[in-house]
Design an enzyme around this catalytic site. Structure first.
Site, PDB file in Angstrom:
ATOM      1  N   ARG A  95      34.639  25.313  34.054  1.00 50.31           N
ATOM      2  CA  ARG A  95      34.436  24.194  33.045  1.00 50.31           C
ATOM      3  C   ARG A  95      35.193  23.226  33.138  1.00 50.31           C
ATOM      4  NH1 ARG A  95      34.436  28.707  28.690  1.00 50.31           N
ATOM      5  NH2 ARG A  95      35.951  29.301  30.205  1.00 50.31           N
ATOM      6  N   GLN A  96      36.498  23.139  33.750  1.00 43.54           N
ATOM      7  CA  GLN A  96      37.276  21.906  33.858  1.00 43.54           C
ATOM      8  C   GLN A  96      36.848  21.210  35.120  1.00 43.54           C
ATOM      9  OE1 GLN A  96      39.586  20.917  31.647  1.00 43.54           O
ATOM     10  NE2 GLN A  96      40.508  19.255  32.656  1.00 43.54           N
ATOM     11  N   LYS A 192      25.201  19.904  21.294  1.00 45.07           N
ATOM     12  CA  LYS A 192      26.609  20.286  20.916  1.00 45.07           C
ATOM     13  C   LYS A 192      27.771  19.415  21.259  1.00 45.07           C
ATOM     14  CE  LYS A 192      29.057  23.464  23.107  1.00 45.07           C
ATOM     15  NZ  LYS A 192      29.182  24.775  23.886  1.00 45.07           N
TER      16      LYS A 192
HETATM   17  C1  R5P Z   1      30.234  25.498  28.083  1.00 49.03           C
HETATM   18  O1  R5P Z   1      29.444  24.362  27.739  1.00 49.03           O
HETATM   19  C2  R5P Z   1      29.627  26.682  27.976  1.00 49.03           C
HETATM   20  O2  R5P Z   1      28.502  26.716  28.820  1.00 49.03           O
HETATM   21  C3  R5P Z   1      29.845  27.604  26.930  1.00 49.03           C
HETATM   22  O3  R5P Z   1      29.006  27.024  25.878  1.00 49.03           O
HETATM   23  C4  R5P Z   1      31.097  27.674  26.122  1.00 49.03           C
HETATM   24  O4  R5P Z   1      32.170  28.055  27.165  1.00 49.03           O
HETATM   25  C5  R5P Z   1      30.956  28.676  24.998  1.00 49.03           C
HETATM   26  O5  R5P Z   1      32.510  28.582  24.763  1.00 49.03           O
HETATM   27  P1  R5P Z   1      32.777  29.008  23.225  1.00 49.03           P
HETATM   28  O6  R5P Z   1      32.240  30.697  22.970  1.00 49.03           O
HETATM   29  O7  R5P Z   1      34.282  28.906  22.907  1.00 49.03           O
HETATM   30  O8  R5P Z   1      32.224  27.989  22.251  1.00 49.03           O
END
Ligand code: R5P
Length: 296
Positions: A95-96, A192
């Site tokens: 993700r980074q 989001k």
């Molecule tokens: C990031 O965009 C991933 O797809 C997930 O939506 C994210 O890692 C979920 O993280 P959390 O449970 O901390 O909201």
């Protein structure tokens, strides 16, 4: 036929057993000892001469795993392994994938470099490919990204009546569309905005057309759970019953499952990371891929 050995980093024994059984491979020893001062010592089989070795290590909590994993891979080569693969059902650091703020490390790239130096191949499931479009953008070794969407779709089809597949953010669109199409359900992708590790805001379109359906939130990762929780809140405000949550990688930061469970009807995940919510097994998918990677 290659002499195949499957090793498990601690906690990965169930997946390693299942893979070895499906591949007709030998399970090989990999012990990890932690000394009182925090150093680790790996001990592995010392008769790996000419063997095709795969080390199974899902990378939830990767900081503590990376160094022992490197020790294991290097020691396997020292004991004669012809090749050493990494089977990481969950691949960390993806993700980074950009420097979000000045000075930050781009850990997806750094970790890919590390793994590419130590291993001959990588097999993983639904890595978080967003700004990197393919693992080959950053991995220099053959790197297979398997998709769990068909397995998620089968679970939804078998367990949820009149589902509406909902993705909490645009990044989830890739999984959500495939799950929905295979499950024969409509889908919606929300928007989001992340303000912090545990602070997200989710915008909803008009959902009136889907009234009466059972919402199923689908995402690749649950970490803090905030994405799912905020999406569940919005669904409830829009008149939907508590959603079912389906995730590929159940990372679950401390306290996340409790808070999420209070807001939703049910949480299920694949066994990419061993967890109480596991309901979908990845071993057949991964074993098939490993089978295809067998060297003569
Ligand atoms: C990031 O965009 C991933 O797809 C997930 O939506 C994210 O890692 C979920 O993280 P959390 O449970 O901390 O909201």
């Amino acid at each position: 036929m290659a002499d195949r050995r499957i090793m498990a980093m601690p906690g990965n024994e169930v997946m390693a057993d299942a893979l070895a059984a499906r591949l007709g491979a030998r399970r090989a020893v990999l012990d990890l000892h932690r000394f009182p001062d925090g150093e680790s010592l790996v001990r592995i089989d010392d008769d790996l001469s000419g063997a095709q070795v795969d080390i199974v290590c899902t990378l939830s909590g990767p900081d503590a795993l990376a160094l022992p994993l490197i020790f294991a891979a290097r020691t396997a080569r020292e004991f004669g392994a012809a090749s050493v693969g990494l089977v990481a059902p969950y691949l960390a650091y993806m993700r980074q994938d950009v420097r979000f703020r000045p000075g930050e490390a781009v850990t997806s790239v750094l970790f890919a470099d590390l793994v590419s130096r130590e291993f001959d191949r990588l097999v993983t499931v639904d890595p978080h490919l967003h700004r990197h479009k393919s693992l080959s953008d950053i991995y220099r070794i053959p790197a297979l990204a398997l998709g769990a969407a068909p397995l998620l779709a089968d679970w939804v089809r078998d367990n949820v009546q009149a589902p509406l597949i909902v993705g909490p953010d645009e990044e989830s669109a890739q999984w959500v569309a495939e799950v929905a199409s295979r499950a024969g359900a409509p889908h919606v992708v929300l928007r989001k905005v992340r303000h912090g590790d545990r602070d997200v805001e989710i915008a909803f379109p008009d959902m009136a057309a889907f009234a009466g359906r059972q919402a199923v939130l689908v995402d690749d990762i649950i970490s803090s759970g905030r994405s799912m929780i905020e999406a569940a809140r919005g669904l409830s405000a829009a008149g939907f019953a508590p959603p079912v949550c389906v995730a590929v990688h159940p990372l679950f930061a401390e306290g996340a499952l409790g808070t999420l469970s209070a807001a939703v009807a049910r949480v299920v995940s694949t066994d990419s990371v061993p967890h109480g919510t596991n309901a979908i097994t990845l071993a057949p998918l991964i074993a098939d891929a490993l089978h295809g990677l067998e060297t003569p």
